[in-house]
Scaffold this active site. Structure first.
Site, PDB file in Angstrom:
ATOM      1  N   THR A 193      54.682   5.850 -22.137  1.00  0.00           N
ATOM      2  CA  THR A 193      54.411   5.127 -20.594  1.00  0.00           C
ATOM      3  C   THR A 193      54.021   3.501 -20.754  1.00  0.00           C
ATOM      4  O   THR A 193      54.955   3.001 -20.243  1.00  0.00           O
ATOM      5  CB  THR A 193      53.958   6.207 -19.929  1.00  0.00           C
TER       6      THR A 193
ATOM      7  N   ASN B  15      46.146  13.499 -21.508  1.00  0.00           N
ATOM      8  CA  ASN B  15      46.157  12.016 -20.274  1.00  0.00           C
ATOM      9  C   ASN B  15      46.177  11.584 -19.177  1.00  0.00           C
ATOM     10  O   ASN B  15      46.051  12.676 -18.849  1.00  0.00           O
ATOM     11  CB  ASN B  15      47.703  11.492 -21.048  1.00  0.00           C
TER      12      ASN B  15
ATOM     13  N   GLY C 230      56.506  14.553 -24.285  1.00  0.00           N
ATOM     14  CA  GLY C 230      56.941  14.996 -25.829  1.00  0.00           C
ATOM     15  C   GLY C 230      56.711  16.227 -25.366  1.00  0.00           C
ATOM     16  O   GLY C 230      56.399  17.031 -24.700  1.00  0.00           O
TER      17      GLY C 230
ATOM     18  N   GLU D 292      55.164  19.769 -26.053  1.00  0.00           N
ATOM     19  CA  GLU D 292      53.923  19.996 -25.893  1.00  0.00           C
ATOM     20  C   GLU D 292      53.428  21.388 -26.675  1.00  0.00           C
ATOM     21  O   GLU D 292      54.276  22.336 -25.667  1.00  0.00           O
ATOM     22  CB  GLU D 292      54.166  20.155 -24.105  1.00  0.00           C
TER      23      GLU D 292
ATOM     24  N   SER E 170      48.960  11.178 -17.605  1.00  0.00           N
ATOM     25  CA  SER E 170      50.691  12.155 -17.374  1.00  0.00           C
ATOM     26  C   SER E 170      51.701  11.771 -16.840  1.00  0.00           C
ATOM     27  O   SER E 170      51.902  12.109 -15.461  1.00  0.00           O
ATOM     28  CB  SER E 170      49.748  13.646 -17.727  1.00  0.00           C
ATOM     29  N   SER E 171      53.012  11.569 -17.921  1.00  0.00           N
ATOM     30  CA  SER E 171      53.756  11.257 -16.381  1.00  0.00           C
ATOM     31  C   SER E 171      54.393  13.101 -17.107  1.00  0.00           C
ATOM     32  O   SER E 171      54.750  13.667 -17.808  1.00  0.00           O
ATOM     33  CB  SER E 171      54.912  10.657 -17.495  1.00  0.00           C
TER      34      SER E 171
ATOM     35  N   SER F 120      51.975  14.396 -25.218  1.00  0.00           N
ATOM     36  CA  SER F 120      51.291  13.979 -24.223  1.00  0.00           C
ATOM     37  C   SER F 120      50.877  12.873 -24.660  1.00  0.00           C
ATOM     38  O   SER F 120      49.466  13.265 -25.631  1.00  0.00           O
ATOM     39  CB  SER F 120      51.258  14.639 -23.255  1.00  0.00           C
ATOM     40  N   GLY F 121      50.342  11.705 -23.790  1.00  0.00           N
ATOM     41  CA  GLY F 121      49.232  10.828 -24.334  1.00  0.00           C
ATOM     42  C   GLY F 121      49.121   9.919 -25.469  1.00  0.00           C
ATOM     43  O   GLY F 121      48.595   8.780 -26.127  1.00  0.00           O
TER      44      GLY F 121
HETATM   45  N1  LIG Z   1      49.669  -0.202 -26.240  1.00  0.00           N
HETATM   46  C1  LIG Z   1      49.180   0.463 -25.982  1.00  0.00           C
HETATM   47  N2  LIG Z   1      48.174  -0.348 -25.995  1.00  0.00           N
HETATM   48  C2  LIG Z   1      46.242   0.055 -25.312  1.00  0.00           C
HETATM   49  N3  LIG Z   1      45.991   1.239 -24.427  1.00  0.00           N
HETATM   50  C3  LIG Z   1      47.375   2.069 -24.636  1.00  0.00           C
HETATM   51  C4  LIG Z   1      48.965   1.922 -25.566  1.00  0.00           C
HETATM   52  N4  LIG Z   1      49.993   2.690 -25.606  1.00  0.00           N
HETATM   53  C5  LIG Z   1      48.817   3.683 -25.324  1.00  0.00           C
HETATM   54  N5  LIG Z   1      47.927   3.060 -24.718  1.00  0.00           N
HETATM   55  C6  LIG Z   1      46.942   4.377 -24.242  1.00  0.00           C
HETATM   56  O1  LIG Z   1      47.555   5.591 -24.007  1.00  0.00           O
HETATM   57  C7  LIG Z   1      47.239   6.435 -23.007  1.00  0.00           C
HETATM   58  C8  LIG Z   1      47.742   7.207 -22.540  1.00  0.00           C
HETATM   59  O2  LIG Z   1      49.271   5.815 -22.416  1.00  0.00           O
HETATM   60  P1  LIG Z   1      50.977   6.575 -21.849  1.00  0.00           P
HETATM   61  O3  LIG Z   1      50.130   7.379 -20.500  1.00  0.00           O
HETATM   62  O4  LIG Z   1      52.012   5.644 -22.104  1.00  0.00           O
HETATM   63  O5  LIG Z   1      51.200   7.970 -23.015  1.00  0.00           O
HETATM   64  P2  LIG Z   1      52.515   9.079 -22.870  1.00  0.00           P
HETATM   65  O6  LIG Z   1      52.797   8.914 -24.031  1.00  0.00           O
HETATM   66  O7  LIG Z   1      53.597   8.368 -21.958  1.00  0.00           O
HETATM   67  O8  LIG Z   1      51.853  10.697 -21.845  1.00  0.00           O
HETATM   68  P3  LIG Z   1      53.112  11.709 -21.010  1.00  0.00           P
HETATM   69  O9  LIG Z   1      53.784  12.134 -22.222  1.00  0.00           O
HETATM   70  O10 LIG Z   1      51.551  12.675 -21.035  1.00  0.00           O
HETATM   71  O11 LIG Z   1      53.163  10.988 -19.899  1.00  0.00           O
HETATM   72  C9  LIG Z   1      47.598   5.265 -21.977  1.00  0.00           C
HETATM   73  O12 LIG Z   1      46.901   5.215 -20.669  1.00  0.00           O
HETATM   74  C10 LIG Z   1      46.542   3.949 -22.520  1.00  0.00           C
HETATM   75  O13 LIG Z   1      45.541   4.341 -22.544  1.00  0.00           O
HETATM   76 MG   LIG Z   2      53.762   9.099 -19.738  1.00  0.00          MG
END
Ligand SMILES: Nc1ncnc2c1ncn2[C@@H]1O[C@H](COP(=O)(O)OP(=O)(O)OP(=O)(O)O)[C@@H](O)[C@H]1O
Ligand SMILES: [Mg+2]
Length: 1059
Positions: free
Chosen positions: A129, A174, A407, A409, A177-178, A124-125
């Site tokens: 996404t 996050n 992911g 957790e 977070s999705s 997560s984070g």
């Molecule tokens: N390529 C990137 N460039 C800039 N910021 C990023 C990038 N990837 C992720 N981030 C930052 O990290 C944060 C978390 O990313 P994201 O929401 O994609 O995580 P996740 O893997 O989907 O987590 P979850 O499993 O909780 O959904 C985003 O809100 C953003 O601020």
């Molecule tokens: Mg996500």
């Protein structure tokens, strides 16, 4: 490697370019872990990641797998120019990027027509996404557009903010977070334009609706609505912006506002997205009513009366809920405090305890929100669905699937949700193993290529531990949920210990000993996941798995007038006797389906790594990263890649792609495929260690070998293009020529046909004409009938035409075409008409004197023609006005006559006495009223025209003429016997003037004349040898004339007169 001709040089350049490019990039670690010297060292691996991360190089490859480290800052690497740079470029040619991976999958879809999927994993984070959004952005920006795909692009993009608003929340890890798993298919047409999409959602974390851990929030939409929904809307929904703290469901985590989240902006984005996706205003309102009703439901409070009965202590929230959802308030209140049990066909209603009522309320809130989320996904899917079914089913389209799923957790306290999430990750790891490690090894074996065994952990054992039928944790959990009796979370734990005790990956407090025992609580079980050990607290497992909603609550919801609720709660559910699948089983089944979907596609991997827990840019926490590198299996992945070959392709695909590089294989290889590939690689001068030929595939060990081959192909492409163009143009021109030729032949044949038919028709007509003519000729003398009418018409026509061409030119022209027998009469008429016409013409043109002359001549002709012998001689001689000029008439006579009485004609005559026939010269003068005989100065005799009885002449050529007067006329001495050389002229003029034309008598032999007092004399006319006028013995006057031969008229005047 050696390439022929020009390519030798070119190859040198390519190698130079590539190597310089690589070395420049190598300065900051290596861009592909395959190029790491010490590829087995985890430390070297992490160091490479760290070095690159420090330079903001967040992407690194392991072969074709992309490792991405969350930068936590906006990097300038996602512009349109960057997208352009990665379009169509070889995967390995420029620095690693998510666009390279996206483009690679896209090209595979376009060139190989094989469905692709991009699996994005990480905790997560870690940026899953965000990565999936970047991929989607790349496709929607770079792919060609079909006429109507512009809107689908927008909808694909706008589906994300809507789903994020309803399915994402701020967690400790996050801020966005999705809280659901998402698999999205993007569908492309055969030209590579995105034409549709489809989303599958997995296990929304519904418990968040009613409870949030400290520092966490509920789903974004609640806050967005409260913060930015317009006043009127909030009023309609019964919400109050001023005090968000009043909503119990929003304050559990004590974190209403987060600096990184702008609910206002998000609300704007979501509102716009609703419109783009195709929600109308009513639908949005209905949806927000559901959202608001959940908040009101959270504010519903219960209390106990003195009898211990549970009742509602708040009125307004229920009022709002019933209003917003269109349900009966009293029913809802009752359903929240009572439960209905159907046993043996009988319904029984019993009160709920306070605790039960609270959990029933929460269950209802979760159910409403959870089902609405599923409805939302379906609604988005309708909007993304490609409309043209025929097109779709004709397999003209390919898809790229994007999997963005939670992911692995591990929390302090892990519950049913973490259990499911981690199970999902186990499955994905299994898939990864299936598709890469294991299948790779199997493939090597199948291809007969030596395999260097790679030690890797196969997590199938853990998957089985969770999902195996009858034996797995889910099966045991279901069993416990369904069994009658007092099943509870603890009995479930006991059963697990009972059944799974001794399993290498399952431990409980009771089963463990020593150190481990201390680490596992009494109400926990520990699973040794491939990625690490996780303790799960069993509290709530049974309830969450059952996911039950009391029947009477369902009944109430089935009556809802809210359109969305109507679709979410359907009465079939009430009548369906079967027990619904438990949450865990549903999840298991949906995962199995997902695995099938993914297995059917060619996968690409994005492994996301979170560099620190503080969400700070530039901070690289090694321990955290190492943990992720381990559970993402990156080291194993690298080992396998390095041990094996970097690239493989079926002989057919390899030959098909690279055959232009070798003259023997271009344009087509006719022999066995493996021989073709051998010939090709020999020509390309592959070294023995660079490749191996399997049974059906070629394996290339180093990526560089492939790059150079690709580069050579790129250089060759213009030549191939020219050949293809040449052939195509030739083909096109030939086709055009044939088309024109065929058209010409067609036109010719038609024209010839037309001409032939015309000729035949003419011939037929000619034959008919000839036949008609012959028949008509034979029957020409018959009365007109169908058989001869043509001939007769023709004869008539041609005769008329002949006449037309041969008309007489003048009145004297007597020629006239000979008429056919049938037209004799017509011919005569025509001839007459024609002559009349000519005469008419002639007459119109003649002068008055000449007319006078002719009139007199016509009169003469009428009188004398054929009657008197000397007439013909007179014809050519023109009549003169007078034969005596004025001076030749005696003055005395003239005076006697007076000036009024003009002599109209005068001529010298010989007068014969009536008795003795003595000849005496005299002048005969024709006056206006009579004729006068003059002897020099004496007027010897005057005869008025009125008293002139007639004029006699002989038929011979003599000049005698007798003027007869009435015998009784005393003034006259008898008839006058005269002789004149111009007898015809004189008699004619006299006859005209005296109007005695019809009184001119022409006698054959003799003429009698009256002598005074009743006596009569006779003149005999005879022929003789000489001219003589004598008195015969019988007292007659004998006039002997020489026989005259009848001569024809000799000039045209004669002719005219003879007409
Ligand atoms: N390529 C990137 N460039 C800039 N910021 C990023 C990038 N990837 C992720 N981030 C930052 O990290 C944060 C978390 O990313 P994201 O929401 O994609 O995580 P996740 O893997 O989907 O987590 P979850 O499993 O909780 O959904 C985003 O809100 C953003 O601020
Ligand atoms: Mg996500």
């Amino acid at each position: 490697m050696r390439y022929l001709g020009r390519e030798v040089e070119v190859e040198g350049i390519v190698r130079l370019v590539m190597e310089s490019g690589l070395s420049a990039r190598d300065r900051v670690g290596v861009q592909d872990f395959l190029l790491l010297d010490n590829y087995t060292s985890e430390a070297a691996f992490i160091e490479n990641l760290r070095r690159r991360y420090k330079e903001n190089l967040i992407y690194t490859y392991i072969g074709s797998v992309l490792v991405s480290v969350n930068p936590y800052r906006e990097l300038e690497i996602y512009s349109k120019q960057h997208m352009e740079r990665y379009r169509g470029v070889n995967f390995y040619e420029i620095s690693p990027h998510i666009y390279a991976l996206a483009d690679n999958s896209y090209r595979a879809v376009r060139t190989e027509r094989k469905d692709q999927c991009i699996l994005i994993s990480g905790e997560s984070g870690a940026g899953k996404t965000e990565a999936s959004k970047k991929v989607l952005q790349y496709y929607t920006t770079m792919c060609p557009t079909r006429n109507n795909t512009q809107s689908i692009r927008e909808r694909l993009l706008q589906s994300t903010p809507v789903l994020e608003a309803f399915g994402n929340a701020k967690t400790l890890r996050n801020d966005n977070s999705s809280r659901f798993g998402k698999y999205m298919d993007v569908q492309f047409d055969y030209k590579g334009a995105p034409i549709g999409g489809h989303i599958l959602n997995y296990l929304l974390e519904k418990s968040r609706v009613v409870h949030q851990n400290h520092g966490e929030r509920n789903f974004h939409i609640f806050y967005q609505l409260l913060e930015s929904g317009d006043g009127a809307l909030l009023k309609r929904l019964g919400l109050d912006r001023t005090n968000p703290q009043q909503y119990h469901y929003l304050v559990k985590g004590n974190c209403p506002r987060v600096s990184s989240i702008s609910d206002k902006n998000s609300w704007k984005v979501v509102s716009k997205a609703f419109t783009v996706i195709g929600f109308n205003e009513e639908e949005v309102e209905e949806l927000l009513k559901v959202v608001a009703s959940v908040l009101h439901l959270g504010n519903t409070q219960f209390g106990e009366d003195e009898y211990g009965e549970t009742h509602l202590t708040t009125e307004m929230p229920i009022k709002y809920v019933s209003e917003l959802l269109g349900v009966e308030g009293s029913y809802l209140s009752e359903a929240l405090t009572h439960k209905k049990i159907v046993a043996k066909g009988e319904e029984m209603i019993g009160p709920l305890s306070l605790e039960q009522a609270v959990s029933a309320r929460d269950a209802l809130a979760k159910a409403i929100y959870g089902r609405t989320f599923t409805w939302l996904v379906q609604k988005i899917n309708q909007s993304l669905a490609f409309q043209d079914e025929v097109y779709y089913t004709s397999k003209c389209s390919s898809v790229i699937g994007l999997l963005d799923i939670y992911g692995f957790e591990v929390f302090q306290n892990n519950s049913f949700e973490q259990f499911c999430i981690n199970y999902c990750n186990e499955k994905l790891q299994q898939l990864f193993i299936e598709l890469t490690l294991k299948s790779e090894q199997e493939e090597y074996e199948a291809e007969g290529i030596g395999w260097e065994t790679v030690e890797y952990f196969n997590n199938k054992i853990i998957c089985d531990l969770v999902e195996e039928k009858f034996k797995g944790i889910i099966a045991i959990l279901d069993e416990e949920c369904l069994r009658p009796g007092d099943a509870c979370d603890l009995t479930f734990l006991e059963k697990l210990e009972d059944r799974l005790g001794g399993h290498a990956h399952f431990v409980t407090h009771k089963l463990a000993n020593g150190k481990i025992r201390k680490a596992v609580g009494r109400e926990e079980f520990r699973l040794l996941h491939y990625a690490g050990e996780v303790n799960y607290n069993i509290n709530g497992f049974l309830d969450k798995n059952n996911d039950l909603l009391y029947r009477n609550l369902k009944e109430v919801m089935c009556q809802s007038s809210n359109q969305i609720m109507k679709e979410c709660f359907q009465t079939d559910e009430l009548t369906d006797q079967r027990r619904p699948e438990t949450a865990a089983t549903q999840f298991k089944l949906s995962l199995a389906k997902l695995m099938d979907i993914l297995m059917s596609k060619q996968p690409s991997y994005i492994r996301c790594i979170k560099p620190n827990d503080a969400k700070q840019p530039g901070r690289f926490e090694e321990v955290l990263v190492r943990h992720q590198v381990k559970y993402l299996g990156l080291m194993e992945n690298l080992r396998v890649r390095r041990a094996g070959f970097a690239y493989r392709r079926s002989f057919e695909a390899f030959l098909q792609r690279y055959k232009p590089l070798c003259p023997d294989t271009w344009p087509n290889w006719q022999g066995k495929l493996s021989d073709g590939v051998s010939t090709l690689v020999k020509h390309l001068d592959y070294k023995a260690e660079e490749y191996k030929l399997g049974r059906s595939k070629i394996f290339i060990r180093f990526p560089k070998t492939l790059f150079l081959t690709e580069d050579a192909l790129e250089l060759k492409k213009p030549t191939i293009a020219i050949i293809l163009q040449k052939n195509w143009r030739g083909y096109r021109e030939r086709a055009k020529y044939h088309r024109i030729r065929n058209a010409v032949i067609m036109i010719q044949s038609w024209w010839r046909g037309v001409k032939g038919r015309r000729r035949a028709k003419r011939r037929r007509q000619a034959a008919d004409t000839i036949r008609n003519l012959i028949k008509g000729f034979i029957l020409r003398n018959e009365p007109r009938c169908p058989d001869n009418e043509y001939f007769l018409d023709h004869v008539r026509f041609s005769f008329l035409m002949t006449i037309k061409r041969n008309l007489p030119k003048s009145v004297l022209d007597r020629t006239w075409p000979r008429p056919p027998p049938s037209l004799t009469e017509a011919s005569v008429h025509l001839h007459r008409l024609c002559i009349r016409n000519l005469v008419n013409d002639y007459c119109r043109k003649i002068q008055p004197e000449w007319r006078n002359q002719l009139e007199q001549k016509v009169v003469a002709s009428g009188i004398f023609r054929g009657q008197k012998d000397n007439y013909p001689q007179s014809v050519p001689r023109l009549f003169v006005g007078t034969r005596l000029e004025n001076e030749e008439i005696n003055l005395k006579v003239r005076q006697t006559l007076g000036t009024d009485n003009k002599v109209k004609y005068g001529v010298v005559v010989t007068k014969y006495d009536r008795h003795g026939f003595r000849a005496r010269p005299r002048q005969l003068l024709l006056m206006g009223s009579g004729v006068i005989l003059v002897q020099e100065s004496k007027i010897k005799q005057r005869i008025d025209y009125s008293s002139l009885l007639g004029i006699s002449v002989s038929s011979l050529s003599d000049g005698f003429f007798i003027l007869h007067v009435p015998p009784a006329d005393s003034k006259q001495k008898g008839d006058l016997v005269l002789q004149c050389d111009h007898v015809i002229e004189a008699v004619t003029k006299l006859a005209v003037m005296a109007d005695k034309i019809h009184s001119v008598n022409i006698s054959q032999d003799s003429i009698k004349f009256a002598i005074a007092r009743g006596k009569e004399g006779v003149i005999d006319f005879t022929y003789g040898a000489e001219l003589r006028v004598v008195k015969t013995k019988n007292g007659h006057l004998a006039v002997v004339r020489i026989i005259q031969s009848h001569t024809k008229p000799i000039n045209h005047l004669d002719k005219i007169l003879s007409l």
